[in-house]
Structure formats: C-alpha cells, structure tokens
Design an enzyme around this catalytic site. Structure first.
Site, PDB file in Angstrom:
ATOM      1  N   HIS A  23      -2.268  49.815  10.474  1.00 45.46           N
ATOM      2  CA  HIS A  23      -1.998  48.381  10.639  1.00 45.46           C
ATOM      3  C   HIS A  23      -0.783  47.886  10.442  1.00 45.46           C
ATOM      4  O   HIS A  23      -0.169  46.773  10.147  1.00 45.46           O
ATOM      5  CB  HIS A  23      -3.029  47.574   9.396  1.00 45.46           C
ATOM      6  N   HIS A  77     -18.138  49.137   3.690  1.00 37.16           N
ATOM      7  CA  HIS A  77     -17.246  48.621   4.219  1.00 37.16           C
ATOM      8  C   HIS A  77     -17.167  48.926   5.769  1.00 37.16           C
ATOM      9  O   HIS A  77     -17.607  50.260   6.077  1.00 37.16           O
ATOM     10  CB  HIS A  77     -16.080  49.003   3.667  1.00 37.16           C
ATOM     11  N   GLU A  79     -14.750  48.901   8.201  1.00 40.11           N
ATOM     12  CA  GLU A  79     -13.570  49.352   8.881  1.00 40.11           C
ATOM     13  C   GLU A  79     -13.613  50.899   9.597  1.00 40.11           C
ATOM     14  O   GLU A  79     -14.507  51.663   8.829  1.00 40.11           O
ATOM     15  CB  GLU A  79     -12.501  48.983   7.974  1.00 40.11           C
ATOM     16  N   ASP A  81     -12.106  53.390   9.344  1.00 41.72           N
ATOM     17  CA  ASP A  81     -11.739  54.606   8.617  1.00 41.72           C
ATOM     18  C   ASP A  81     -12.671  55.030   7.661  1.00 41.72           C
ATOM     19  O   ASP A  81     -12.835  56.080   7.152  1.00 41.72           O
ATOM     20  CB  ASP A  81     -10.294  54.269   7.822  1.00 41.72           C
ATOM     21  N   HIS A 143     -11.245  43.657   1.540  1.00 43.90           N
ATOM     22  CA  HIS A 143     -10.305  42.632   2.471  1.00 43.90           C
ATOM     23  C   HIS A 143     -11.010  42.328   3.433  1.00 43.90           C
ATOM     24  O   HIS A 143     -10.359  41.703   4.645  1.00 43.90           O
ATOM     25  CB  HIS A 143      -9.078  43.425   2.645  1.00 43.90           C
ATOM     26  N   ASP A 162     -12.334  49.579  -0.536  1.00 44.19           N
ATOM     27  CA  ASP A 162     -10.878  49.650  -0.336  1.00 44.19           C
ATOM     28  C   ASP A 162      -9.949  49.037  -1.634  1.00 44.19           C
ATOM     29  O   ASP A 162      -8.565  49.235  -1.751  1.00 44.19           O
ATOM     30  CB  ASP A 162     -10.290  48.641   0.685  1.00 44.19           C
ATOM     31  N   TYR A 189       0.200  49.943  -1.871  1.00 42.71           N
ATOM     32  CA  TYR A 189      -1.138  49.687  -0.940  1.00 42.71           C
ATOM     33  C   TYR A 189      -1.575  48.098  -1.447  1.00 42.71           C
ATOM     34  O   TYR A 189      -1.826  47.562  -0.127  1.00 42.71           O
ATOM     35  CB  TYR A 189      -2.296  50.512  -1.756  1.00 42.71           C
ATOM     36  N   HIS A 222      -9.708  55.314  -0.567  1.00 44.24           N
ATOM     37  CA  HIS A 222      -8.519  55.978  -0.603  1.00 44.24           C
ATOM     38  C   HIS A 222      -7.684  56.332  -1.631  1.00 44.24           C
ATOM     39  O   HIS A 222      -7.696  55.814  -2.682  1.00 44.24           O
ATOM     40  CB  HIS A 222      -7.300  55.119   0.216  1.00 44.24           C
TER      41      HIS A 222
END
Length: 393
Positions: A23, A77, A79, A81, A143, A162, A189, A222
C-alpha cells in the site's frame, strides 16, 4: 515446516521474502502471511494467505491433517493478503463451515454470493472445537470494517489479525528468537498502517479487562508471534496515545541546495539548545515509511521544500499527502523553504499541515541567497522549536 504455538495450535502461514511494497509502505525486509490451524475434536483454520502462496499454506496444513478434514474456516479479515486463498482452500476443504464477523460475512457474500454458507459472529460469540473454545471479538476499522480477532480461551492465545504485526520475512516464528528488534518493526508497521485508527486502538485496549482477555500469546497475521504480549500491548498504548519523545524530525527536498542548507541550520539550532534528538531526512533519498516511523513518537516535525511553479516540490507534496492520511496528533509542525524569484511552497506546506491535528507554527521562508541575519534566524528558529519540545516558550 509446521510450528506448534501451543498443543494443537499451529502456524501454517507463508513467508514472502520478496515483498518490497505494501500500500505504498516500503517493506525492505519482506513479510509473512500468518495463518493458524487449531486441531481438536474439530479442526479450524484461522485466516488463509495471499493467493500465490496457497500451495505453501496447504502443504503446511498437510503435515498436520488432511486439508479436506478442516471443519471450520475462520475469516478474521478480508484483505487479500489474508483472504486471497479463501476460495482455493474452500475447494479443498469442501465441508468446511465459514465463520466471520457481521461485516466479514457481508464482504464474503459480496464477492462469492451464496456459494458457501457463512455464519456471522459478534463480540462474545463462541465456537466449541471440543476441548478448545474460540471466542470472537469484532474490531471494526482496525484497520478494515470487517476486522475481528479470535481468542482460544483455554490456551490464552489471541489470534489478533493485523494488530500487533510487523512486516518482516523471517525464519523465526517467535519474538524471543528474533534476530531483529520486533518492537521496532512493530512501530514502523503501526505508524504506517494503524496510526489513523489510534483512538479505536485505545478503546480496544481499555476494554481488555471487560472482554476477559488475558492472552499469554499474541499471534498476529504478519511477522513474529509474541510470547511476551505485555511488551507489545504497552507499546501500542504509548503509540495510540501519541506519547512523544523530545525528538525533532526534519524532512525536506531541495532544488539547488538552499533549502537543504536551511534544514542543516535548523538542526544546528535544535542541537545547540541541547536535550532534544534530531532525525534528519532528505525525502528523495529516504522512504516515506522510514520517516513516518520516526515521526510516530517525535514531538516536532519540520518539513522543507524548494518552490517550484509557486508551489511545493513534488516529492514533498507526495509526502504531505501520505502524512495527512495517517493523521498524526500531539505534535508541533512547521514548514520551511527557500525560493529564487517567487515563493509559495511554505505557504502551501503550512496550509496542508493545518489539515492535520498537529499544532502548526508560522512557516519560515527565505529568498536565496540567505543573509547573515537569515542564517541566524534559521538557527534561532531551531532553538525555539527545541524549547517548545522541552515544554518552554
């Protein structure tokens, strides 16, 4: 290789050694996409991985159980990834039931329709796997609107999505074994991804006792897994409150060196006053994420630009756009710069800084070449900034 976090709870994620951008956040150390397999009377997979790493995920699961035997797929989540391999996993685990938060369910249905039944859960909802109980905590806008966490009650393991992550590709799975500083990586991060949601993070941290969360392990999506969760929870408390150190970040870009000279003079002034740290960046020679990481807990930010076409030098404009989106608070900010025949950059920097929640001082603009008086004005401005950082006038 599989990694057991607690008896029956395994890391089965993937390592992305080559990731260098997320991003617009520069990730020079790569990242991991963490997924977790919980094996009990029933088998649950919490999150998947980025789509190109699906086979890596399934290979790790296969070391433990046949992927077809997965009973539940928990989506913390949406997203890509973490959700990218969802369909691929569901094609293998044909009988798996899907659980996600209210907004998560909506997102899955938006993408796949009613191809698979999805059970929506709310904060406090539980799912029994036999001896292990999963409890769900919705964390909207931390987020994404669909974000949630999964807590394994008996093992006191928080699968935190996240939150508490770091973008680092590593062969080490736990903070205690890390060859890098996991808190420093978590700070970068946080600053580049979670800073805009600091008030929500404060709210979540304040509700931890009420939610009866007592994690002994925090496993994010992560980076490494926290075996000392108090350390990262305390750091998130500081970062979400924007607690600041006596530090001044000076970031600039220059055309013919005059704005760069101003930056050095301002730094000299700050250092003359003593007791205040200076972090110094040429915006074109540094990454936005590196600079933002230092701004996270700095008390003052000075941004400098040469004037181009009566406005900001483009690299500085790009950085200001990035900074504004992260919404830093509890900081002093000031623009500075030089010009040859017509100014304008500092006025524009000041206007853009006022769109943030920082305390914005009048800018400092000088026509090239600087006089002796203006050289001293730059140094004195640096001293003034240092005094304000230390709490004086």
């Amino acid at each position: 290789m599989k990694t057991e976090i607690r008896p029956g709870i395994y890391w089965v994620g993937a390592i992305d050694w080559d990731l260098r951008d997320f991003h617009g956040y520069t990730t020079p150390k790569g990242s991991t996409y963490n997924a977790y397999l919980i094996v009990d009377e029933k088998v649950a997979l919490v999150d998947t991985v980025k789509e190109p790493f699906k086979d890596e995920l399934l290979a790790r699961i296969s070391e433990i159980v046949d992927p077809e035997k997965i009973d539940y797929l928990i989506v913390n989540h949406l997203e890509r990834d973490h959700f990218g391999s969802f369909a691929g996993v569901m094609e293998v685990a044909k009988n798996a039931q899907v659980y996600s938060g209210t907004m998560g369910r909506k997102g899955i249905v938006d993408v796949y329709g009613e191809r698979w039944p999805v059970t929506a859960v709310k904060t406090g909802s539980t799912l029994s796997l036999g001896k292990k109980t999963l409890r769900f905590i919705e964390t909207p806008m931390m987020h994404w609107p669909d974000s949630m966490m999964t807590y394994v009650e008996e093992d006191k393991v928080l699968l935190s999505s996240d939150a508490f992550g770091q973008h680092v590709a590593s062969s080490e799975r736990f903070d205690r074994d890390a060859s890098f500083d996991p808190v420093a990586e978590a700070k970068t991060y946080y600053a580049n991804i979670l800073m805009p949601f600091s008030h929500l993070i404060q709210s979540l941290l304040s509700k931890v006792p009420e939610l009866n969360l007592q994690p002994e392990i925090i496993a994010p999506d992560h980076g490494v897994i926290w075996t000392d969760p108090g350390k990262i929870i305390e750091a998130y408390g500081r970062w979400s409150r924007f607690e600041a150190r006596p530090r001044v970040v000076i970031a600039y870009d220059t055309m013919w060196g005059s704005t760069e000279k101003m930056a050095h003079l301002l730094a000299e002034g700050v250092m003359d006053e003593g007791g205040v740290e200076v972090k110094f960046f040429n915006i074109r020679k540094s990454t936005n994420s590196e600079i933002i990481s230092e701004i996270q807990d700095a008390k003052a930010v000075l941004l400098g630009s040469a004037t181009l076409n009566n406005g900001i030098f483009p690299p500085v404009g790009g950085f200001l756009y990035y900074l504004k989106g992260l919404r830093p608070q509890n900081k002093i900010a000031m623009g500075f710069g030089s010009f040859g025949w017509m100014g304008g950059a500092v006025k524009e920097i000041t206007a853009r800084l006022k769109e943030t929640d920082m305390e914005v001082l009048d800018g400092l603009e000088i026509r090239y070449p600087a006089t002796k008086a203006q050289v001293e004005q730059c140094r004195e401005t640096g001293r003034m900034i240092a005094r304000k950082v230390k709490g004086g006038q």
